[in-house]
Write a protein that holds these residues in place. Structure first.
Motif, PDB file in Angstrom:
ATOM      1  N   ASN A  11      -9.510   2.686  -1.940  1.00 25.00           N
ATOM      2  CA  ASN A  11      -9.207   2.391  -0.760  1.00 25.00           C
ATOM      3  C   ASN A  11      -9.571   3.729   0.223  1.00 25.00           C
ATOM      4  O   ASN A  11      -9.088   3.441   1.463  1.00 25.00           O
ATOM      5  CB  ASN A  11      -7.859   1.731  -0.270  1.00 25.00           C
ATOM      6  CG  ASN A  11      -7.680   0.831   0.516  1.00 25.00           C
ATOM      7  OD1 ASN A  11      -8.360  -0.154   0.441  1.00 25.00           O
ATOM      8  ND2 ASN A  11      -5.928   1.006   0.824  1.00 25.00           N
ATOM      9  N   LYS A  14     -14.597   5.094   0.512  1.00 22.11           N
ATOM     10  CA  LYS A  14     -16.164   4.843   0.053  1.00 22.11           C
ATOM     11  C   LYS A  14     -17.179   3.615   0.352  1.00 22.11           C
ATOM     12  O   LYS A  14     -18.054   3.686   0.750  1.00 22.11           O
ATOM     13  CB  LYS A  14     -16.076   5.526  -1.533  1.00 22.11           C
ATOM     14  CG  LYS A  14     -17.055   5.371  -2.308  1.00 22.11           C
ATOM     15  CD  LYS A  14     -16.682   6.132  -3.456  1.00 22.11           C
ATOM     16  CE  LYS A  14     -16.151   4.570  -4.545  1.00 22.11           C
ATOM     17  NZ  LYS A  14     -16.741   3.172  -4.694  1.00 22.11           N
ATOM     18  N   SER A  15     -16.972   2.749   0.051  1.00 26.15           N
ATOM     19  CA  SER A  15     -17.866   1.486   0.071  1.00 26.15           C
ATOM     20  C   SER A  15     -17.946   1.623   2.116  1.00 26.15           C
ATOM     21  O   SER A  15     -19.862   1.421   2.354  1.00 26.15           O
ATOM     22  CB  SER A  15     -16.847  -0.149   0.284  1.00 26.15           C
ATOM     23  OG  SER A  15     -16.691  -0.084  -1.344  1.00 26.15           O
ATOM     24  N   SER A  16     -17.035   1.509   2.868  1.00 28.90           N
ATOM     25  CA  SER A  16     -17.127   1.629   4.477  1.00 28.90           C
ATOM     26  C   SER A  16     -17.784   3.358   4.562  1.00 28.90           C
ATOM     27  O   SER A  16     -19.556   2.984   5.653  1.00 28.90           O
ATOM     28  CB  SER A  16     -16.225   1.694   4.767  1.00 28.90           C
ATOM     29  OG  SER A  16     -15.156   0.890   5.063  1.00 28.90           O
ATOM     30  N   LYS A  29     -18.858  -5.088  -3.076  1.00 28.68           N
ATOM     31  CA  LYS A  29     -17.987  -4.178  -3.716  1.00 28.68           C
ATOM     32  C   LYS A  29     -17.430  -4.682  -4.984  1.00 28.68           C
ATOM     33  O   LYS A  29     -16.945  -5.095  -5.601  1.00 28.68           O
ATOM     34  CB  LYS A  29     -16.309  -4.785  -3.341  1.00 28.68           C
ATOM     35  CG  LYS A  29     -16.619  -4.150  -1.529  1.00 28.68           C
ATOM     36  CD  LYS A  29     -14.714  -3.825  -1.297  1.00 28.68           C
ATOM     37  CE  LYS A  29     -14.329  -2.710  -2.219  1.00 28.68           C
ATOM     38  NZ  LYS A  29     -13.207  -2.249  -1.665  1.00 28.68           N
ATOM     39  N   ASP A 123     -10.850   8.595  12.986  1.00 25.57           N
ATOM     40  CA  ASP A 123     -10.455   7.844  13.411  1.00 25.57           C
ATOM     41  C   ASP A 123      -9.121   7.646  14.000  1.00 25.57           C
ATOM     42  O   ASP A 123      -8.773   7.041  14.981  1.00 25.57           O
ATOM     43  CB  ASP A 123     -11.444   6.313  13.895  1.00 25.57           C
ATOM     44  CG  ASP A 123     -10.677   5.611  12.830  1.00 25.57           C
ATOM     45  OD1 ASP A 123     -10.416   4.515  13.144  1.00 25.57           O
ATOM     46  OD2 ASP A 123     -11.875   6.227  11.756  1.00 25.57           O
ATOM     47  N   SER A 156     -16.156   5.919   9.306  1.00 23.51           N
ATOM     48  CA  SER A 156     -16.988   5.031   9.460  1.00 23.51           C
ATOM     49  C   SER A 156     -17.510   4.038  10.090  1.00 23.51           C
ATOM     50  O   SER A 156     -17.981   3.494  10.884  1.00 23.51           O
ATOM     51  CB  SER A 156     -17.053   4.418   7.744  1.00 23.51           C
ATOM     52  OG  SER A 156     -16.688   5.242   7.178  1.00 23.51           O
TER      53      SER A 156
HETATM   54  P1  GDP Z   1     -13.047   2.262  -1.435  1.00 22.88           P
HETATM   55  O1  GDP Z   1     -11.722   1.359  -1.808  1.00 22.88           O
HETATM   56  O2  GDP Z   1     -12.915   3.949  -1.418  1.00 22.88           O
HETATM   57  O3  GDP Z   1     -14.329   1.969  -1.225  1.00 22.88           O
HETATM   58  O4  GDP Z   1     -12.572   1.732   0.608  1.00 22.88           O
HETATM   59  P2  GDP Z   1     -13.088   0.708   1.887  1.00 22.88           P
HETATM   60  O5  GDP Z   1     -13.954   1.152   2.046  1.00 22.88           O
HETATM   61  O6  GDP Z   1     -13.050  -0.547   1.025  1.00 22.88           O
HETATM   62  O7  GDP Z   1     -11.250   1.031   2.665  1.00 22.88           O
HETATM   63  C1  GDP Z   1     -10.991   0.529   2.817  1.00 22.88           C
HETATM   64  C2  GDP Z   1     -10.250  -0.326   3.595  1.00 22.88           C
HETATM   65  O8  GDP Z   1     -10.093   1.422   4.624  1.00 22.88           O
HETATM   66  C3  GDP Z   1     -10.937  -0.862   4.371  1.00 22.88           C
HETATM   67  O9  GDP Z   1      -9.347  -2.198   5.295  1.00 22.88           O
HETATM   68  C4  GDP Z   1     -11.166  -0.390   5.245  1.00 22.88           C
HETATM   69  O10 GDP Z   1     -11.606  -0.825   6.174  1.00 22.88           O
HETATM   70  C5  GDP Z   1     -10.431   0.916   5.938  1.00 22.88           C
HETATM   71  N1  GDP Z   1     -11.587   2.149   6.544  1.00 22.88           N
HETATM   72  C6  GDP Z   1     -12.917   2.322   5.996  1.00 22.88           C
HETATM   73  N2  GDP Z   1     -13.463   3.747   6.222  1.00 22.88           N
HETATM   74  C7  GDP Z   1     -12.902   3.291   7.427  1.00 22.88           C
HETATM   75  C8  GDP Z   1     -12.711   3.574   8.647  1.00 22.88           C
HETATM   76  O11 GDP Z   1     -13.345   4.936   8.619  1.00 22.88           O
HETATM   77  N3  GDP Z   1     -11.769   3.943   9.513  1.00 22.88           N
HETATM   78  C9  GDP Z   1     -10.873   3.573   9.652  1.00 22.88           C
HETATM   79  N4  GDP Z   1     -10.210   2.882  10.722  1.00 22.88           N
HETATM   80  N5  GDP Z   1     -10.373   2.026   8.255  1.00 22.88           N
HETATM   81  C10 GDP Z   1     -11.330   2.322   7.438  1.00 22.88           C
END
Ligand code: GDP
Length: 179
Positions: A11, A14-16, A29, A123, A156
């Motif tokens: 969370n 990373k994916s973003s 994912k 952000d 992201s």
């Molecule tokens: P992962 O589990 O590490 O791959 O995380 P995700 O990319 O799925 O992101 C987890 C949550 O954080 C999601 O709800 C995304 O929309 C949110 N998120 C990720 N990056 C950003 C960012 O740069 N800004 C904001 N505001 N939310 C983000």
């Protein structure tokens, strides 16, 4: 072809971040939970390098056995990858220094694996708070390290930090080619 590995707590964004760096709108994912199906994704960027998407760590609700499996998996990845140039450890800029991240970075250090920090979700904070939180991390790091590792501040959702990160990697790749 050189590899750069991206890793962080689940969370963390990373994916973003990977979507941002690879210009994808969305990406299946696959990291899900440790110990499940496909654990590593590779993305070839500009035919120059591989972005390696490692599974997230620090899941709250996984068994000890799953944690062990994950640790073994990550350890063996880092031991085997001769092409790995550097890791990027993703950290949510909103959080105070987390033990699990500090321990993971220490482990990288002990294993002589170079890394940078990528602070995510910038952000969500005002500039002053970003500076404060980055300073808190630096203070925590300096208890263990001689200096603060190289770090990036990214968002992201805003596209912040993308060019810096890509430039940094391109620069290393150039140096590697010229060796
Ligand atoms: P992962 O589990 O590490 O791959 O995380 P995700 O990319 O799925 O992101 C987890 C949550 O954080 C999601 O709800 C995304 O929309 C949110 N998120 C990720 N990056 C950003 C960012 O740069 N800004 C904001 N505001 N939310 C983000």
């Amino acid at each position: 072809i050189p590899e750069y590995a991206f890793i962080g707590r689940s969370n963390v964004g990373k994916s973003s971040l990977i979507n941002m760096l690879t210009n994808r709108k969305s990406l299946a994912k696959t990291s899900g939970r440790p110990g499940k199906t496909q654990l590593i994704n590779h993305f070839k960027i500009n035919n120059q390098w591989f972005l390696v998407d490692l599974p997230g760590y620090g899941y709250a609700r996984v068994s000890k056995k799953e944690k062990k499996t994950f640790q073994k998996f990550i350890t063996s990845y880092f031991e085997k990858r001769k092409q790995l140039v550097s890791a990027f450890v993703l950290i949510d800029i909103r959080l105070e220094p987390q033990k699990i991240d500090m321990e993971f970075m220490e482990w990288l250090g002990e294993n002589q694996i170079p890394f940078s920090i990528v602070f995510t979700k910038a952000d969500k904070l005002k500039p002053g708070a970003i500076t404060n939180n980055a300073a808190a991390y630096e203070a925590e790091m300096l208890k263990v390290w001689e200096e603060m590792p190289n770090y990036f501040i990214t968002s992201s959702s805003k596209g912040t930090g993308k060019e810096e990160l890509l430039k940094y990697i391109d620069q290393i790749n150039k140096e590697l080619k010229n060796q």
